[in-house]
Design an enzyme around this catalytic site. Structure first.
Site, mmCIF file in Angstrom:
data_model
loop_
_atom_site.group_PDB
_atom_site.id
_atom_site.type_symbol
_atom_site.label_atom_id
_atom_site.label_comp_id
_atom_site.label_asym_id
_atom_site.label_seq_id
_atom_site.Cartn_x
_atom_site.Cartn_y
_atom_site.Cartn_z
ATOM 1 N N PRO A 1 0.815 -1.223 0.000
ATOM 2 C CA PRO A 1 0.000 0.000 0.000
ATOM 3 C C PRO A 1 0.850 1.275 0.000
ATOM 4 C CG PRO A 1 -0.927 -1.610 1.507
ATOM 5 C CD PRO A 1 0.357 -2.195 1.010
ATOM 6 N N GLY B 1 5.408 1.180 -4.346
ATOM 7 C CA GLY B 1 5.361 0.344 -5.548
ATOM 8 C C GLY B 1 6.663 0.467 -6.312
ATOM 9 N N ILE C 1 -2.257 -7.239 -6.230
ATOM 10 C CA ILE C 1 -1.634 -8.504 -6.630
ATOM 11 C C ILE C 1 -2.545 -9.264 -7.611
ATOM 12 C CG2 ILE C 1 -0.585 -10.662 -5.817
ATOM 13 C CD1 ILE C 1 0.800 -7.901 -4.996
ATOM 14 N N GLU D 1 9.241 -9.818 -17.763
ATOM 15 C CA GLU D 1 7.921 -9.254 -17.446
ATOM 16 C C GLU D 1 7.629 -8.064 -18.368
ATOM 17 O OE1 GLU D 1 7.434 -7.905 -13.407
ATOM 18 O OE2 GLU D 1 5.457 -7.072 -13.797
ATOM 19 N N ARG E 1 -18.405 2.630 -42.114
ATOM 20 C CA ARG E 1 -19.217 3.738 -41.606
ATOM 21 C C ARG E 1 -19.270 4.870 -42.639
ATOM 22 N NH1 ARG E 1 -23.212 5.014 -38.024
ATOM 23 N NH2 ARG E 1 -23.023 7.183 -37.322
ATOM 24 N N GLY F 1 -16.314 7.131 -33.165
ATOM 25 C CA GLY F 1 -17.283 8.157 -32.758
ATOM 26 C C GLY F 1 -18.020 7.743 -31.497
ATOM 27 N N THR G 1 6.585 1.824 -14.035
ATOM 28 C CA THR G 1 5.875 2.905 -14.742
ATOM 29 C C THR G 1 6.730 3.480 -15.873
ATOM 30 O OG1 THR G 1 6.747 4.666 -13.327
ATOM 31 C CG2 THR G 1 4.730 3.558 -12.568
ATOM 32 N N GLU H 1 7.647 6.470 -16.132
ATOM 33 C CA GLU H 1 8.660 7.365 -15.537
ATOM 34 C C GLU H 1 9.880 6.539 -15.106
ATOM 35 O OE1 GLU H 1 5.352 7.444 -14.700
ATOM 36 O OE2 GLU H 1 4.969 9.215 -15.915
#
Ligand SMILES: Cc1cc2nc3c(=O)[nH]c(=O)nc-3n(C[C@H](O)[C@H](O)[C@H](O)COP(=O)(O)OP(=O)(O)OC[C@H]3O[C@@H](n4cnc5c(N)ncnc54)[C@H](O)[C@@H]3O)c2cc1C
Length: 379
Positions: free
Chosen positions: A129, A132, A158, A243, A269, A340, A366, A368
């Site tokens: 919590p 990360g 998880i 990963e 369309r 649309g 992430t 970053e």
């Protein structure tokens, strides 16, 4: 594309997986998304088909072919439910690899063999919590107790956490140290003191269960240590490249899925008396999308090639993860624009594709953090 990487055996495998995904996954994904979980039996079914062991040694029931697993990730990502792909991916590409690399023969016999058959399901628990990206700051703590350990703490976000039979946990065993004080433990989820405290409802990845876990005076035996005490961070790092590659492969396939749907829609369309594809604003949007997808695919395949050759290509993998996961968000967003108003509804697959894509720049490190990794390789 990718012919320099894959062999005919992989093309055959791709065909087999694609047929399976089309016959047994795609018809069900709407219901699984609604239920916020795919059936646990999917692991068993994929185990029976031999799909869960592609990267694992033959002696444990696998195929020892990492490229075949890459094909599996690409094909699963075409199912239109990234959550389904993520649940399978968390088991085969982030939880079991830790056992492949660092497990004792007994741990491999027990967890890899059943995991490859889909008879047991695994998860990887690193995030907490309060932390990360900064893995060194985890607070879940194990104290030696006779011939075992007592663990207290919690994990969050998880994947498979609500239903896993076992979890590879990152735990502090030396509070004074950062990275160098982390140990991995292989814990059965029916251990006393282990509790799944809640399922987390999410923007996307809805068909995968995502859970918060708590450990209260959870006693585990000494042989629950996975690998070496206080080497857990380096062990976790060992599989980060894989990963992230699987996330890149999934992002490229996810973007391709959105592109294919948008292209077909643009040709059907009609507005102002002609298919919207005939408006240059739309066809150029599709041209940009196709170009970005091919750029992402090639970057990913290049990183995959380096990885397959035995290296740890941190820079190239981080570049691939950064580019493809951001690209998938851009491409699915443009696809939604092409659809649309219908794109904004749940009646077409694009709304879910965009919701699912948004996890890419967050999970598995992430965007970053990917930029930090890339920058460090030039320092
Ligand atoms: C659906 C889902 C499934 C997941 N599955 C798993 C799983 O199976 N196992 C697991 O262990 N975890 C899992 N995660 C957790 C995921 O890996 C983390 O969410 C991710 O690593 C980011 O950590 P955080 O959420 O704590 O964000 P934080 O680390 O708190 O970051 C918040 C923001 O600050 C930025 N930031 C942080 N540090 C820096 C820095 N040094 N420089 C610049 N910016 C920075 C981040 O990029 C981000 O934008 C999952 C998450 C989700 C949402």
């Amino acid at each position: 594309m990718g012919n320099y990487l894959f062999e005919p055996v992989h093309d055959d495998f791709r065909k087999t997986v694609r047929e399976f995904v089309e016959a047994e996954i795609i018809p069900n994904v709407d219901a699984w998304e609604e239920a916020e979980e795919f059936p646990i039996e999917l692991f068993k079914r994929m185990g029976e088909l031999g799909f869960l062991g592609m990267q694992y040694p033959e002696e444990y029931g696998g195929d020892d072919d990492i490229l075949a697993e890459a094909v599996l990730h690409e094909e699963l990502a075409r199912c239109g439910s990234a959550g389904t792909a993520a649940g399978i991916g968390a088991h085969i590409a982030i939880a079991m690899p830790q056992i492949k690399y660092f497990g004792t023969p007994e741990q491999k016999e027990r967890y890899l063999v059943s995991g490859i058959k889909g008879e047991s399901v695994g998860a990887l628990g690193i995030t907490e919590p309060n932390t990360g990206s900064d893995v060194a700051a985890i607070q879940t703590y194990a104290v030696a107790d006779g011939d075992g350990w007592i663990i207290n703490g919690s994990k969050t976000f998880i994947t498979n956490g609500a239903r896993a039979d076992w979890v590879v946990l990152a735990v502090k065993t030396d509070k004074e140290k950062g990275h160098a004080g982390i140990t991995q433990f292989l814990v059965d989820t029916n251990t006393a003191g282990f509790e799944m405290t809640r399922r987390i409802h999410k923007l996307g990845w809805r068909a995968s269960d995502t859970a918060e876990l708590a450990f209260t005076d959870m006693r585990v035996p000494g042989d629950a240590v996975l690998g070496t005490v206080n080497q857990g961070f380096l062990q976790i790092m060992r599989n980060f490249a894989w990963e992230r590659l699987t996330m890149s492969l999934g992002a490229v396939s996810g973007a391709q899925f959105a592109f294919d749907a948008a292209l077909a829609y643009a040709k059907e369309r009609v507005a102002f008396g002609k298919p919207i594809f005939r408006f240059q604003a739309i066809s150029h949007m599709l041209a940009d999308m196709a170009t970005e997808i091919e750029a992402g695919r090639n970057l990913t395949y290049y990183a995959l090639k380096l990885y397959k050759e035995g290296g740890q290509p941190f820079r190239e993998v981080a570049m691939a993860k950064l580019f493809t996961c951001d690209m998938c968000v851009r491409v699915t967003d443009r696809a939604l624009q092409i659809f649309g108003g219908y794109g904004y509804t749940e009646e077409y697959p694009i709304a879910r594709a965009l919701r699912d894509a948004r996890l890419g720049p967050i999970g598995g490190g992430t965007s970053e953090i990917m930029k930090d990794i890339i920058a460090k390789t030039y320092a």
